[in-house]
Scaffold this motif. Structure first.
Motif, mmCIF file in Angstrom:
data_model
loop_
_atom_site.group_PDB
_atom_site.id
_atom_site.type_symbol
_atom_site.label_atom_id
_atom_site.label_comp_id
_atom_site.label_asym_id
_atom_site.label_seq_id
_atom_site.Cartn_x
_atom_site.Cartn_y
_atom_site.Cartn_z
ATOM 1 N N THR A 57 0.827 -1.197 0.000
ATOM 2 C CA THR A 57 0.000 0.000 0.000
ATOM 3 C C THR A 57 0.866 1.254 0.000
ATOM 4 O O THR A 57 0.571 2.226 -0.696
ATOM 5 C CB THR A 57 -0.919 -0.001 1.246
ATOM 6 O OG1 THR A 57 -1.480 -1.305 1.346
ATOM 7 C CG2 THR A 57 -2.030 0.993 1.128
ATOM 8 N N ASP A 58 1.981 1.231 0.780
ATOM 9 C CA ASP A 58 2.833 2.429 0.899
ATOM 10 C C ASP A 58 4.155 2.301 0.158
ATOM 11 O O ASP A 58 4.749 3.308 -0.199
ATOM 12 C CB ASP A 58 3.181 2.687 2.375
ATOM 13 C CG ASP A 58 1.956 3.111 3.134
ATOM 14 O OD1 ASP A 58 1.104 3.772 2.531
ATOM 15 O OD2 ASP A 58 1.850 2.757 4.324
ATOM 16 N N CYS A 59 4.650 1.069 0.020
ATOM 17 C CA CYS A 59 5.994 0.876 -0.526
ATOM 18 C C CYS A 59 5.960 -0.160 -1.649
ATOM 19 O O CYS A 59 5.106 -1.044 -1.657
ATOM 20 C CB CYS A 59 6.936 0.336 0.551
ATOM 21 S SG CYS A 59 7.116 1.443 1.953
ATOM 22 N N SER A 60 6.951 -0.042 -2.542
ATOM 23 C CA SER A 60 7.077 -1.030 -3.614
ATOM 24 C C SER A 60 8.538 -1.367 -3.822
ATOM 25 O O SER A 60 9.397 -0.495 -3.719
ATOM 26 C CB SER A 60 6.519 -0.472 -4.918
ATOM 27 O OG SER A 60 5.161 -0.193 -4.742
ATOM 28 N N LEU A 61 8.786 -2.633 -4.109
ATOM 29 C CA LEU A 61 10.158 -3.088 -4.301
ATOM 30 C C LEU A 61 10.225 -3.835 -5.636
ATOM 31 O O LEU A 61 9.483 -4.794 -5.849
ATOM 32 C CB LEU A 61 10.514 -3.996 -3.124
ATOM 33 C CG LEU A 61 11.937 -4.543 -3.036
ATOM 34 C CD1 LEU A 61 12.323 -4.708 -1.572
ATOM 35 C CD2 LEU A 61 12.058 -5.863 -3.734
ATOM 36 N N PHE A 62 11.107 -3.371 -6.494
ATOM 37 C CA PHE A 62 11.206 -3.932 -7.845
ATOM 38 C C PHE A 62 12.439 -4.826 -7.924
ATOM 39 O O PHE A 62 13.523 -4.431 -7.492
ATOM 40 C CB PHE A 62 11.269 -2.797 -8.869
ATOM 41 C CG PHE A 62 9.984 -2.008 -8.898
ATOM 42 C CD1 PHE A 62 9.018 -2.263 -9.852
ATOM 43 C CD2 PHE A 62 9.716 -1.046 -7.922
ATOM 44 C CE1 PHE A 62 7.813 -1.567 -9.858
ATOM 45 C CE2 PHE A 62 8.512 -0.347 -7.917
ATOM 46 C CZ PHE A 62 7.558 -0.608 -8.884
ATOM 47 N N GLU A 63 12.266 -6.034 -8.437
ATOM 48 C CA GLU A 63 13.401 -6.959 -8.515
ATOM 49 C C GLU A 63 13.155 -8.003 -9.600
ATOM 50 O O GLU A 63 12.016 -8.294 -9.952
ATOM 51 C CB GLU A 63 13.620 -7.671 -7.171
ATOM 52 C CG GLU A 63 12.475 -8.545 -6.750
ATOM 53 C CD GLU A 63 12.746 -9.335 -5.475
ATOM 54 O OE1 GLU A 63 13.922 -9.503 -5.117
ATOM 55 O OE2 GLU A 63 11.769 -9.780 -4.851
ATOM 56 N N ALA A 64 14.267 -8.560 -10.124
ATOM 57 C CA ALA A 64 14.149 -9.614 -11.129
ATOM 58 C C ALA A 64 13.576 -10.872 -10.483
ATOM 59 O O ALA A 64 13.612 -11.022 -9.266
ATOM 60 C CB ALA A 64 15.521 -9.901 -11.713
ATOM 61 N N VAL A 65 13.056 -11.774 -11.317
ATOM 62 C CA VAL A 65 12.516 -13.036 -10.803
ATOM 63 C C VAL A 65 13.643 -13.966 -10.342
ATOM 64 O O VAL A 65 13.491 -14.743 -9.411
ATOM 65 C CB VAL A 65 11.665 -13.710 -11.907
ATOM 66 C CG1 VAL A 65 11.264 -15.116 -11.510
ATOM 67 C CG2 VAL A 65 10.442 -12.872 -12.224
ATOM 68 N N HIS A 66 14.824 -13.844 -10.982
ATOM 69 C CA HIS A 66 15.882 -14.825 -10.722
ATOM 70 C C HIS A 66 16.564 -14.629 -9.368
ATOM 71 O O HIS A 66 16.415 -13.598 -8.713
ATOM 72 C CB HIS A 66 16.922 -14.805 -11.835
ATOM 73 C CG HIS A 66 17.644 -13.491 -11.992
ATOM 74 N ND1 HIS A 66 18.587 -13.061 -11.103
ATOM 75 C CD2 HIS A 66 17.545 -12.533 -12.950
ATOM 76 C CE1 HIS A 66 19.067 -11.889 -11.515
ATOM 77 N NE2 HIS A 66 18.443 -11.537 -12.622
ATOM 78 N N GLY A 67 17.358 -15.647 -8.978
ATOM 79 C CA GLY A 67 18.115 -15.582 -7.737
ATOM 80 C C GLY A 67 19.539 -15.097 -7.976
ATOM 81 O O GLY A 67 19.840 -14.499 -9.026
ATOM 82 N N SER A 68 20.415 -15.402 -7.001
ATOM 83 C CA SER A 68 21.771 -14.845 -7.028
ATOM 84 C C SER A 68 22.717 -15.635 -7.941
ATOM 85 O O SER A 68 23.879 -15.272 -8.083
ATOM 86 C CB SER A 68 22.331 -14.810 -5.611
ATOM 87 O OG SER A 68 22.252 -16.105 -5.041
ATOM 88 N N ALA A 69 22.219 -16.719 -8.555
ATOM 89 C CA ALA A 69 22.970 -17.515 -9.557
ATOM 90 C C ALA A 69 24.429 -17.726 -9.156
ATOM 91 O O ALA A 69 25.337 -17.297 -9.884
ATOM 92 C CB ALA A 69 22.862 -16.849 -10.929
ATOM 93 N N PRO A 70 24.694 -18.395 -8.028
ATOM 94 C CA PRO A 70 26.087 -18.549 -7.587
ATOM 95 C C PRO A 70 26.949 -19.272 -8.616
ATOM 96 O O PRO A 70 28.163 -19.070 -8.650
ATOM 97 C CB PRO A 70 25.964 -19.361 -6.291
ATOM 98 C CG PRO A 70 24.557 -19.833 -6.206
ATOM 99 C CD PRO A 70 23.723 -18.989 -7.097
ATOM 100 N N ASP A 71 26.319 -20.095 -9.487
ATOM 101 C CA ASP A 71 27.115 -20.838 -10.488
ATOM 102 C C ASP A 71 27.790 -19.936 -11.512
ATOM 103 O O ASP A 71 28.783 -20.323 -12.127
ATOM 104 C CB ASP A 71 26.230 -21.905 -11.189
ATOM 105 C CG ASP A 71 24.946 -21.331 -11.783
ATOM 106 O OD1 ASP A 71 24.469 -20.271 -11.310
ATOM 107 O OD2 ASP A 71 24.407 -21.940 -12.725
ATOM 108 N N ILE A 72 27.266 -18.720 -11.717
ATOM 109 C CA ILE A 72 27.889 -17.853 -12.734
ATOM 110 C C ILE A 72 28.384 -16.527 -12.145
ATOM 111 O O ILE A 72 28.890 -15.678 -12.885
ATOM 112 C CB ILE A 72 26.928 -17.581 -13.914
ATOM 113 C CG1 ILE A 72 25.615 -16.940 -13.421
ATOM 114 C CG2 ILE A 72 26.655 -18.835 -14.716
ATOM 115 C CD1 ILE A 72 24.808 -16.301 -14.553
ATOM 116 N N ALA A 73 28.239 -16.365 -10.817
ATOM 117 C CA ALA A 73 28.617 -15.076 -10.202
ATOM 118 C C ALA A 73 30.087 -14.773 -10.450
ATOM 119 O O ALA A 73 30.939 -15.662 -10.352
ATOM 120 C CB ALA A 73 28.328 -15.107 -8.704
ATOM 121 N N GLY A 74 30.385 -13.535 -10.793
ATOM 122 C CA GLY A 74 31.769 -13.087 -10.994
ATOM 123 C C GLY A 74 32.369 -13.511 -12.321
ATOM 124 O O GLY A 74 33.528 -13.232 -12.599
#
Ligand code: NAI
Length: 333
Positions: A251-268
């Motif tokens: 009602t007061d706040c909204s948070l926008f984010e992708a559907v995916h997770g942190s994908a540790p297999d490809i991070a960095g």
């Protein structure tokens, strides 16, 4: 005047896709002052926990946040920061538009659906306990209040966006009380929106219909757990998790984010596709009224996909996160 937005880069590929997104927004002319907050679990008095209060306070002040993915350990460890944020800010509606992007090769080129997921209850209530060693109970909580609230959100959204049909998804043949209440509540709310068609599917049949004829669906309305699963399934229909944006609306706040997770297999590894995060930011830009910037950024993304020259590995290309981002920034008109 610039709009203040809380930025949570997250962990894993989060900082990479956040950096790419900020580059695009800045180049497209976004007027935003970012308040950056670190939400990665810190090791302290409560080992592996995150100090949530400053993050929640920042979002309460700015009312809008853009967030990268945050890792949640499986089976043990701290509870999900993502779920905790949604609860603390009562971000009751999870919105995920799933649309086929030009140039992406999938068996389905007509997909244009929107998932509306109830975000606060169901099995995510976190009410689990051990009855006796070897036996645990996990409680599914469904209320008329939350079911009607999310139904109003879905029908209002359909009305505002000119969509014609809402499909309620459930397993009320088995969970007669809980899913029965969800379905009944939706049917009641639907009477207030006579111009919008309501139909319903049992979740298993719905999954089959989705992978055979996804173009038949318009707005999908689901409880929390089914929504979680079906939204990843739908991401697969249009080319994968790297492409689908999301928003958590309260009602007061909204948070926008992708559907995916942190994908540790490809991070960095410079392999992350920032499109989902960019499209989430574009949803946010429209939400805060910077529509011209949103449209400009979206057109540039579509152009890069139509040309197909600088695509990331997950969608069959060879470009790194940075090369894709450079191509999108270069495509801005
Ligand atoms: P995931 O979405 O991180 O990854 C699933 C698969 O998709 C992986 O092979 C990954 O490499 C690929 N993928 C995901 N996003 C991509 C992108 N942008 N570009 C290219 N490939 C991409 O799901 P997973 O592995 O189940 O979860 C990893 C962690 O993320 C877990 O700790 C989970 O709890 C957390 N998570 C956090 C979310 C959030 O912050 N909202 C949402 C979902 C999961």
């Amino acid at each position: 005047m610039n709009t203040k937005v809380t930025l949570i880069p997250g962990d894993g590929i989060g900082p990479e896709v956040s950096k790419a997104t900020l580059r695009l927004l800045e180049a497209a002319g976004a007027q935003i002052d970012w308040i950056e907050m670190d939400a990665t679990p810190v090791v302290g008095r409560r080992k592996g926990e995150t100090e949530m209060n400053p993050i929640v306070e920042s979002i309460r002040k700015t009312h809008v946040a853009l967030k990268g993915p945050i890792t949640t350990p499986v089976g043990t460890g701290h509870r999900s920061i993502n779920v905790a944020l949604r609860k603390a800010l009562d971000l009751y509606a999870n919105l995920r538009p799933v649309t086929h992007l030009p140039g992406i090769k999938t068996p389905f080129e007509q997909v244009d659906l929107v998932i509306v997921r109830e975000n606060t209850e169901d099995l995510y209530a976190g009410l689990e306990h051990e009855v006796t060693p070897g036996v645990v109970e996990s409680l599914k909580v469904i209320t008329e209040y939350a079911s009607k609230r999310i139904a109003h959100f879905a029908f209002d959204y359909a009305r505002r966006m000119g969509r014609k049909k809402v499909t309620a998804i459930h397993k009320a043949n088995i969970m007669k009380l809980s899913d029965g209440l969800f379905l009944h509540s939706i049917r009641e709310v639907a009477r207030e929106y006579p111009e919008i068609e309501l139909n319903d599917y049992i979740i298993d049949n719905c999954c089959m219909q989705l992978v055979m004829r996804p173009e038949r669906f318009d707005v999908l309305l689901l409880e929390n757990l089914y929504g979680d699963i079906v939204s990843d399934l739908c991401a697969g229909l249009v080319g994968g998790l790297g492409l689908v944006p999301g928003a958590n609306i309260g009602t007061d706040c909204s948070l926008f984010e992708a559907v995916h997770g942190s994908a540790p297999d490809i991070a960095g590894k410079h392999l992350a596709n920032p499109t989902a995060m960019m499209l989430s930011a574009i949803l946010m830009m429209r939400y805060i009224g910077q529509t011209a910037v949103a449209n400009r950024a979206e057109r540039a993304i579509h152009k890069v996909y139509s040309q197909g020259k600088y695509l990331t590995h997950d969608v069959g290309g060879k470009a790194t996160t940075e090369e894709f981002t450079t191509a999108v920034v270069g495509a801005l008109e």
